[in-house]
Scaffold this active site. Structure first.
Site, PDB file in Angstrom:
ATOM      1  N   TYR A  92      -4.437 -29.888  16.642  1.00  0.00           N
ATOM      2  CA  TYR A  92      -4.944 -28.625  16.073  1.00  0.00           C
ATOM      3  C   TYR A  92      -5.232 -28.755  14.568  1.00  0.00           C
ATOM      4  CZ  TYR A  92      -5.301 -24.055  14.076  1.00  0.00           C
ATOM      5  OH  TYR A  92      -5.765 -22.985  13.353  1.00  0.00           O
ATOM      6  N   ARG A  94      -1.260 -23.601  14.255  1.00  0.00           N
ATOM      7  CA  ARG A  94      -0.239 -24.324  13.501  1.00  0.00           C
ATOM      8  C   ARG A  94       1.133 -24.015  14.080  1.00  0.00           C
ATOM      9  NH1 ARG A  94       0.676 -22.207   9.308  1.00  0.00           N
ATOM     10  NH2 ARG A  94      -0.900 -20.592   9.250  1.00  0.00           N
ATOM     11  N   SER A 142      -3.022 -16.448   6.595  1.00  0.00           N
ATOM     12  CA  SER A 142      -3.927 -16.918   7.641  1.00  0.00           C
ATOM     13  C   SER A 142      -4.426 -15.747   8.474  1.00  0.00           C
ATOM     14  CB  SER A 142      -3.196 -17.910   8.539  1.00  0.00           C
ATOM     15  OG  SER A 142      -2.723 -18.984   7.758  1.00  0.00           O
ATOM     16  N   CYS A 145      -6.272 -13.241   7.675  1.00  0.00           N
ATOM     17  CA  CYS A 145      -6.186 -11.934   7.010  1.00  0.00           C
ATOM     18  C   CYS A 145      -7.417 -11.643   6.151  1.00  0.00           C
ATOM     19  CB  CYS A 145      -4.907 -11.835   6.188  1.00  0.00           C
ATOM     20  SG  CYS A 145      -3.438 -11.710   7.223  1.00  0.00           S
ATOM     21  N   ARG A 151     -11.758 -21.211  16.834  1.00  0.00           N
ATOM     22  CA  ARG A 151     -12.353 -21.440  15.512  1.00  0.00           C
ATOM     23  C   ARG A 151     -13.658 -22.204  15.609  1.00  0.00           C
ATOM     24  NH1 ARG A 151      -8.840 -20.598  10.684  1.00  0.00           N
ATOM     25  NH2 ARG A 151      -7.042 -19.500  11.515  1.00  0.00           N
ATOM     26  N   LYS A 180      -4.319 -28.220   5.060  1.00  0.00           N
ATOM     27  CA  LYS A 180      -3.065 -27.611   4.623  1.00  0.00           C
ATOM     28  C   LYS A 180      -2.062 -28.672   4.149  1.00  0.00           C
ATOM     29  CE  LYS A 180      -4.537 -23.511   5.027  1.00  0.00           C
ATOM     30  NZ  LYS A 180      -5.084 -22.937   6.157  1.00  0.00           N
ATOM     31  N   HIS A 212      -3.720 -21.087  -1.501  1.00  0.00           N
ATOM     32  CA  HIS A 212      -4.380 -20.690  -0.247  1.00  0.00           C
ATOM     33  C   HIS A 212      -5.360 -19.543  -0.553  1.00  0.00           C
ATOM     34  CE1 HIS A 212      -3.698 -19.291   4.224  1.00  0.00           C
ATOM     35  NE2 HIS A 212      -4.778 -20.031   4.103  1.00  0.00           N
ATOM     36  N   ASP A 234     -10.903 -21.037   1.706  1.00  0.00           N
ATOM     37  CA  ASP A 234      -9.507 -21.191   2.170  1.00  0.00           C
ATOM     38  C   ASP A 234      -8.568 -21.791   1.129  1.00  0.00           C
ATOM     39  OD1 ASP A 234      -7.794 -20.775   4.526  1.00  0.00           O
ATOM     40  OD2 ASP A 234      -7.562 -22.953   4.536  1.00  0.00           O
TER      41      ASP A 234
HETATM   42  P1  GTP Z   1      -7.594 -18.409   7.898  1.00  0.00           P
HETATM   43  O1  GTP Z   1      -8.788 -19.255   8.169  1.00  0.00           O
HETATM   44  O2  GTP Z   1      -6.627 -18.414   9.026  1.00  0.00           O
HETATM   45  O3  GTP Z   1      -6.917 -18.761   6.612  1.00  0.00           O
HETATM   46  O4  GTP Z   1      -8.096 -16.865   7.876  1.00  0.00           O
HETATM   47  P2  GTP Z   1      -8.885 -15.968   6.837  1.00  0.00           P
HETATM   48  O5  GTP Z   1      -7.932 -15.391   5.846  1.00  0.00           O
HETATM   49  O6  GTP Z   1     -10.061 -16.680   6.311  1.00  0.00           O
HETATM   50  O7  GTP Z   1      -9.353 -14.732   7.745  1.00  0.00           O
HETATM   51  P3  GTP Z   1     -10.787 -14.360   8.322  1.00  0.00           P
HETATM   52  O8  GTP Z   1     -11.742 -13.910   7.261  1.00  0.00           O
HETATM   53  O9  GTP Z   1     -11.237 -15.433   9.224  1.00  0.00           O
HETATM   54  O10 GTP Z   1     -10.431 -13.070   9.175  1.00  0.00           O
HETATM   55  C1  GTP Z   1      -9.452 -13.091  10.197  1.00  0.00           C
HETATM   56  C2  GTP Z   1      -9.622 -11.916  11.123  1.00  0.00           C
HETATM   57  O11 GTP Z   1      -9.524 -10.699  10.379  1.00  0.00           O
HETATM   58  C3  GTP Z   1     -10.982 -11.899  11.822  1.00  0.00           C
HETATM   59  O12 GTP Z   1     -10.800 -11.547  13.165  1.00  0.00           O
HETATM   60  C4  GTP Z   1     -11.747 -10.850  11.062  1.00  0.00           C
HETATM   61  O13 GTP Z   1     -12.715 -10.227  11.871  1.00  0.00           O
HETATM   62  C5  GTP Z   1     -10.663  -9.882  10.586  1.00  0.00           C
HETATM   63  N1  GTP Z   1     -11.031  -9.241   9.294  1.00  0.00           N
HETATM   64  C6  GTP Z   1     -11.528  -9.853   8.193  1.00  0.00           C
HETATM   65  N2  GTP Z   1     -11.815  -8.955   7.208  1.00  0.00           N
HETATM   66  C7  GTP Z   1     -11.487  -7.741   7.707  1.00  0.00           C
HETATM   67  C8  GTP Z   1     -11.555  -6.405   7.182  1.00  0.00           C
HETATM   68  O14 GTP Z   1     -11.985  -6.153   6.050  1.00  0.00           O
HETATM   69  N3  GTP Z   1     -11.091  -5.403   7.999  1.00  0.00           N
HETATM   70  C9  GTP Z   1     -10.620  -5.649   9.254  1.00  0.00           C
HETATM   71  N4  GTP Z   1     -10.202  -4.624   9.981  1.00  0.00           N
HETATM   72  N5  GTP Z   1     -10.559  -6.891   9.790  1.00  0.00           N
HETATM   73  C10 GTP Z   1     -10.976  -7.926   9.025  1.00  0.00           C
HETATM   74  C1  SPV Z   2      -4.815 -21.076   8.388  1.00  0.00           C
HETATM   75  O1  SPV Z   2      -4.056 -21.030   9.370  1.00  0.00           O
HETATM   76  O2  SPV Z   2      -4.548 -20.535   7.289  1.00  0.00           O
HETATM   77  C2  SPV Z   2      -6.115 -21.766   8.513  1.00  0.00           C
HETATM   78  C3  SPV Z   2      -6.340 -22.586   9.685  1.00  0.00           C
HETATM   79  O3  SPV Z   2      -6.931 -21.709   7.600  1.00  0.00           O
HETATM   80  S1  SPV Z   2      -5.494 -24.103   9.555  1.00  0.00           S
HETATM   81  O4  SPV Z   2      -6.392 -25.062   8.946  1.00  0.00           O
HETATM   82  O5  SPV Z   2      -5.155 -24.502  10.883  1.00  0.00           O
HETATM   83  O6  SPV Z   2      -4.334 -23.955   8.724  1.00  0.00           O
HETATM   84 MN    MN Z   3      -6.121 -20.576   5.863  1.00  0.00          MN
END
Ligand code: GTP
Ligand code: SPV
Ligand code: MN
Length: 589
Positions: free
Chosen positions: A197, A69, A248, A250, A368, A206, A226, A275
């Site tokens: 993207y 983004r 994002s 996290c 992704r 979003k 979110h 999400d």
């Molecule tokens: P968006 O799709 O961008 O909104 O992200 P999200 O909040 O769904 O995050 P996601 O679960 O995809 O995790 C993002 C990154 O953080 C990945 O590389 C994970 O491996 C890492 N991660 C997730 N949970 C943990 C955790 O409990 N500990 C650590 N150290 N890393 C984590």
């Molecule tokens: C984020 O960035 O929080 C995502 C991926 O979940 S996107 O759909 O590109 O916003």
């Molecule tokens: Mn997200």
């Protein structure tokens, strides 16, 4: 398919502006999806993967400058600047329409325009909304088939109504200097050009389900957030639903699909969404959540059989991978997966030869996958429940290498809103720009709130006043690090230990100690059995360092100051009460 007169009129108008060679209305059928995939391959936008190892799956490589983004190109175009607020880029609506009309003029010549009606939320729910995206990207059309309830179901829900969310998207030339993602909330409209993207181009996500929906939610008395939504079933069969806002990349997806192990193997997880959550006050005074989406657009790096076995199962077929590495046997790879013994012939996310010694990442850090939610082993039919699921706890979680403890419970709803509003997080590669920089990200909505965030905080407080049984609110932080930069907390499946404490707090069965920042687990109330924590272990993870919290509070004051008199008095009061509590503790010690 029965067409809707307003949608047809708008499609015709848009075609006159953008001049596509062909217009294709999507219905959501399987045959149509197959045709889209074939078209994607024909246009070299999709590389078919090995049909035995990755059935129905494809790799897409994006333009190298179009991988995340771009918040600097994202605008909220309200008639009055103050309604967008100090945290959003703003453009005058007339100026924005004018500027973008020029860019869209004739942009689809030689291309197909796909008309993509989709339903945001469960069919039959009075709370669901209809969106229509017009796009010249077959990659977007394919991903929308996975990410939304697409086609006939949406037009049936719309009936003869004139009210739907209008999204116009074109990849244009992909020129990052001419990239605009403009939102016109008063017109329920989004125009996006020069990016393909996810978050910039899949307008259902979003743009509609957060920025426009948050605006609608304020008018209509609900919240677009979110957040993941997940149910935790205990060994007796009682399911407790929680929702969580983390910025994002996290950890929402990972937490929403967590696999309990060891002492927790008797628990089951049911993922409703990973999400986005739409939250409403039910007639019983509880908060109910629905998921406007139908798929996962998840971060690949770090996803592995060890960290997220449920997601690995979900993406075993019918998945679109974007910007991951390709092995010569037409399988995909990314950082976090075991490296096969033979890596000869590996290509990185840009299609260049790659080896572990090349000093480069094989997969882009924001690479992704897109996969249907129904393929998840922890899918629950509650996803389609028109009224949604009742939420017992809300989690606000961020990436903070220092200061913020592993878990902390708010004293009440108002304090919980304060905890959400004062969240900051270290930036990630989900958005273009530097990573690891600490920035304020209230409720993980900084890039996604379609109106002034001071009004948004006020709206949260107002919702709280309507709740007879409000969810408890918690701050969590899986990302504390030691002096060597190692994570202090193992995370992933072990986050179940924290969820257990949270659930027990909801039912009043876990102990807590009161601190100036909120309730923290009392000694032994959080299960650490069998954990081998580095450093000072739990002590460090649950410490409340007064001096640093004073500093943090000063940063918050500065942030709240940006909103001037629009800032709700309740949150300024919470800010003052935190400072007072820290001062009292300072006098005692
Ligand atoms: P968006 O799709 O961008 O909104 O992200 P999200 O909040 O769904 O995050 P996601 O679960 O995809 O995790 C993002 C990154 O953080 C990945 O590389 C994970 O491996 C890492 N991660 C997730 N949970 C943990 C955790 O409990 N500990 C650590 N150290 N890393 C984590
Ligand atoms: C984020 O960035 O929080 C995502 C991926 O979940 S996107 O759909 O590109 O916003
Ligand atoms: Mn997200």
């Amino acid at each position: 398919m029965n067409k809707n007169a307003s949608v047809e009129k708008w499609v015709e108008e848009t075609a006159r502006l953008t001049r596509p060679d062909r217009i294709v209305w999507l219905t959501g059928s399987d045959a149509e999806y197959e045709q889209l995939l074939a078209e994607g391959v024909r246009l070299n936008q999709l590389i078919p993967l090995d049909s035995a190892k990755h059935p129905g799956s494809y790799l897409h490589r994006s333009h190298p400058e179009d991988v995340a983004r771009t918040e600097q190109n994202t605008y909220i175009c309200t008639p009055v600047r103050g309604d967008a607020g100090p945290t959003n880029n703003w453009m005058d609506p007339a100026e924005a329409y004018d500027k973008l009309r020029r860019l869209f003029s004739g942009v689809m010549k030689g291309r197909t325009m796909y008309v993509i009606p989709h339903l945001l939320g469960p069919p039959g729910s009075p709370f669901s909304k209809v969106g229509v995206e017009l796009t010249d990207s077959v990659y977007v059309a394919i991903n929308m088939q996975i990410m939304t309830r697409l086609g006939t179901v949406a037009l049936e829900h719309l009936g003869d109504s004139h009210s739907f969310l209008k999204g116009l998207h074109s990849c244009g030339t992909l020129d990052p200097r001419q990239r605009y993602i403009c939102h016109f909330p008063q017109d329920l409209t989004v125009w996006s050009i020069n990016s393909g993207y996810g978050g910039n181009a899949l307008l259902s996500k979003k743009c509609f389900a957060l920025r426009i929906a948050s605006w609608l939610g304020r008018q209509e008395g609900w919240l677009a957030e979110h957040m993941f939504i997940t149910g935790i079933e205990d060994p007796k069969g009682q399911v407790t639903y929680i929702a969580g806002a983390f910025p994002s990349a996290c950890g929402k997806t990972n937490l929403a699909m967590l696999r309990p192990t060891g002492a927790y193997s008797g628990y089951k997880i049911w993922c409703v969404g990973d999400d986005i959550a739409w939250l409403r006050v039910g007639i019983d005074g509880r908060l109910y959540a629905t998921n406007p989406e139908a798929g996962f657009f998840g971060v690949a790096p770090g996803t592995s059989p060890q960290t997220n076995p449920n997601m690995m199962a979900a993406i075993a077929k019918n998945t679109i991978f974007t910007n991951v590495a390709l092995a010569p046997d037409r399988t995909v790879w990314w950082e976090g997966l075991d490296l096969p013994a033979d890596i000869k012939g590996f290509l990185d996310w840009q299609g260049r030869p790659w080896s572990p010694n090349s000093g480069q990442k094989a997969a882009h850090p924001n690479s992704r996958f897109t996969t249907p939610i129904k393929q998840s082993p922890v899918f629950t039919p509650k996803w389609n429940s028109p009224e949604g699921v009742p939420i017992s706890a809300i989690l606000f979680g961020a990436r903070r290498s220092t200061l913020v403890p592993l878990v902390c419970e708010a004293f009440n709803w108002q304090h919980g809103v304060y905890l959400g509003a004062t969240m900051s997080s270290e930036t990630t590669s989900a958005a273009a720009g530097a990573t690891g920089v600490l920035r304020q990200d209230p409720m993980a909505m900084l890039p996604f709130c379609g109106y002034n965030m001071a009004d948004y905080f006020g709206h949260w407080l107002k919702i709280g006043r309507r709740l007879k049984a409000p969810p408890k609110i918690f701050r969590v932080n899986w990302f504390r690090r030691d002096a060597h930069g190692r994570f202090l907390w193992p995370g992933f499946g072990d986050n179940m230990r924290v969820l257990k404490w949270i659930i027990d707090r909801c039912y009043g069965t876990a102990g807590a100690q009161e601190t100036p920042i909120g309730y923290l687990p009392s000694i032994n109330s959080l299960d650490t059995d069998g954990l081998n924590l580095s450093g000072q272990g739990m002590e460090e993870l649950l410490a409340v360092d007064r001096e640093s919290w004073f500093k943090e509070a000063r940063r918050q004051t500065e942030f709240f100051g940006k909103f001037g008199t629009r800032m709700p008095a309740e949150l300024l009061l919470e800010q003052q009460m935190l400072i007072d509590r820290l001062s009292v503790q300072a006098q005692r010690t």
